[in-house]
Scaffold this active site. Structure first.
Site, PDB file in Angstrom:
ATOM      1  N   HIS A   1       0.903  -1.158   0.000  1.00 13.42           N
ATOM      2  CA  HIS A   1       0.000   0.000   0.000  1.00 13.42           C
ATOM      3  C   HIS A   1       0.934   1.198   0.000  1.00 13.42           C
ATOM      4  CE1 HIS A   1      -3.832   2.099   1.618  1.00 13.42           C
ATOM      5  NE2 HIS A   1      -2.906   3.055   1.400  1.00 13.42           N
TER       6      HIS A   1
ATOM      7  N   HIS B   1       3.287   4.180   0.350  1.00 14.99           N
ATOM      8  CA  HIS B   1       3.629   4.969   1.538  1.00 14.99           C
ATOM      9  C   HIS B   1       4.976   5.648   1.325  1.00 14.99           C
ATOM     10  CE1 HIS B   1       5.060   0.843   2.098  1.00 14.99           C
ATOM     11  NE2 HIS B   1       6.111   1.360   2.739  1.00 14.99           N
TER      12      HIS B   1
HETATM   13  P1  AMP Z   1       8.350  -0.815   3.108  1.00 10.07           P
HETATM   14  O1  AMP Z   1       9.483  -1.758   3.299  1.00 10.07           O
HETATM   15  O2  AMP Z   1       8.724   0.393   2.276  1.00 10.07           O
HETATM   16  O3  AMP Z   1       7.103  -1.503   2.588  1.00 10.07           O
HETATM   17  O4  AMP Z   1       8.018  -0.227   4.532  1.00 10.07           O
HETATM   18  C1  AMP Z   1       7.052  -0.756   5.379  1.00 10.07           C
HETATM   19  C2  AMP Z   1       7.073   0.066   6.629  1.00 10.07           C
HETATM   20  O5  AMP Z   1       5.885  -0.188   7.346  1.00 10.07           O
HETATM   21  C3  AMP Z   1       8.241  -0.271   7.567  1.00 10.07           C
HETATM   22  O6  AMP Z   1       8.763   0.957   8.087  1.00 10.07           O
HETATM   23  C4  AMP Z   1       7.546  -1.069   8.674  1.00 10.07           C
HETATM   24  O7  AMP Z   1       8.212  -0.954   9.901  1.00 10.07           O
HETATM   25  C5  AMP Z   1       6.194  -0.409   8.693  1.00 10.07           C
HETATM   26  N1  AMP Z   1       5.094  -1.192   9.224  1.00 10.07           N
HETATM   27  C6  AMP Z   1       4.710  -2.441   8.878  1.00 10.07           C
HETATM   28  N2  AMP Z   1       3.614  -2.805   9.558  1.00 10.07           N
HETATM   29  C7  AMP Z   1       3.289  -1.746  10.335  1.00 10.07           C
HETATM   30  C8  AMP Z   1       2.249  -1.494  11.283  1.00 10.07           C
HETATM   31  N3  AMP Z   1       1.322  -2.390  11.567  1.00 10.07           N
HETATM   32  N4  AMP Z   1       2.231  -0.290  11.903  1.00 10.07           N
HETATM   33  C9  AMP Z   1       3.174   0.627  11.642  1.00 10.07           C
HETATM   34  N5  AMP Z   1       4.175   0.452  10.770  1.00 10.07           N
HETATM   35  C10 AMP Z   1       4.236  -0.716  10.128  1.00 10.07           C
HETATM   36 ZN    ZN Z   2      -4.318  -0.781   1.453  1.00  9.27          ZN
END
Ligand code: AMP
Ligand code: ZN
Length: 110
Positions: A95, A97
Site C-alpha cells: 500500500h 507509503h
Molecule cells: P516498506 O518496506 O517500504 O514496505 O516499509 C514498510 C514500513 O511499514 C516499515 O517501516 C515497517 O516498519 C512499517 N510497518 C509495517 N507494519 C506496520 C504497522 N502495523 N504499523 C506501523 N508500521 C508498520
Molecule cells: Zn491498502
C-alpha cells in the site's frame, strides 16, 4: 482485501497516528529506522508508486505536501523522504507509503 495500511486508515488496526487529513494518514513506523520514522499513507489503496495512474498526480503531490507539513510540525529541519517500490526496491507493505526519516543530531523537538 487484507491490507494492514487500509485497516489502520479505517482505525480498525492500532497505530501511533501523528496526523490525519481526509485523504492521508500519517503514523509512526512500527520498526523505526531513524529517531523519527513516519509513514505518509494515502487512505485510498494503491499498491505502489508503480501502480499510480497518470491521473493520480494530485494524490502523489499531496503525499509530499503532507510529509512537508508534518516535518515542519515535528520541528524537523532536515529529513529524508523515501518510496520503496516493489520487492526488489525493498517494499514490504503493498500500500503506497512515503517514509519520512529524520530527527538525527537533535534536529527533532522532544
Ligand atoms: P516498506 O518496506 O517500504 O514496505 O516499509 C514498510 C514500513 O511499514 C516499515 O517501516 C515497517 O516498519 C512499517 N510497518 C509495517 N507494519 C506496520 C504497522 N502495523 N504499523 C506501523 N508500521 C508498520
Ligand atoms: Zn491498502
Amino acid at each position: 482485501m487484507d491490507c494492514i495500511f487500509c485497516s489502520i486508515a479505517k482505525h480498525e488496526s492500532p497505530a501511533d497516528i501523528v496526523a490525519e487529513t481526509p485523504d492521508m494518514i500519517v503514523f509512526k513506523s512500527i520498526k523505526p529506522s531513524a529517531p523519527i520514522h513516519l509513514l505518509v499513507v494515502p487512505r485510498r489503496h494503491i499498491a505502489s508508486v508503480a501502480d499510480l495512474a497518470d491521473t493520480d498526480s494530485e494524490l502523489a503531490g499531496e503525499v509530499i505536501q503532507t510529509a512537508r507539513r508534518v516535518a515542519r510540525d515535528q520541528g524537523l529541519e532536515g529529513y529524508k523522504l523515501i518510496f520503496n517500490v516493489g520487492r526488489k526496491g525493498g517494499q514490504a507493505v503493498d500500500h503506497v507509503h512515503l517514509h519520512l526519516l529524520g530527527g538525527w543530531q537533535g534536529d527533532a523537538e522532544e
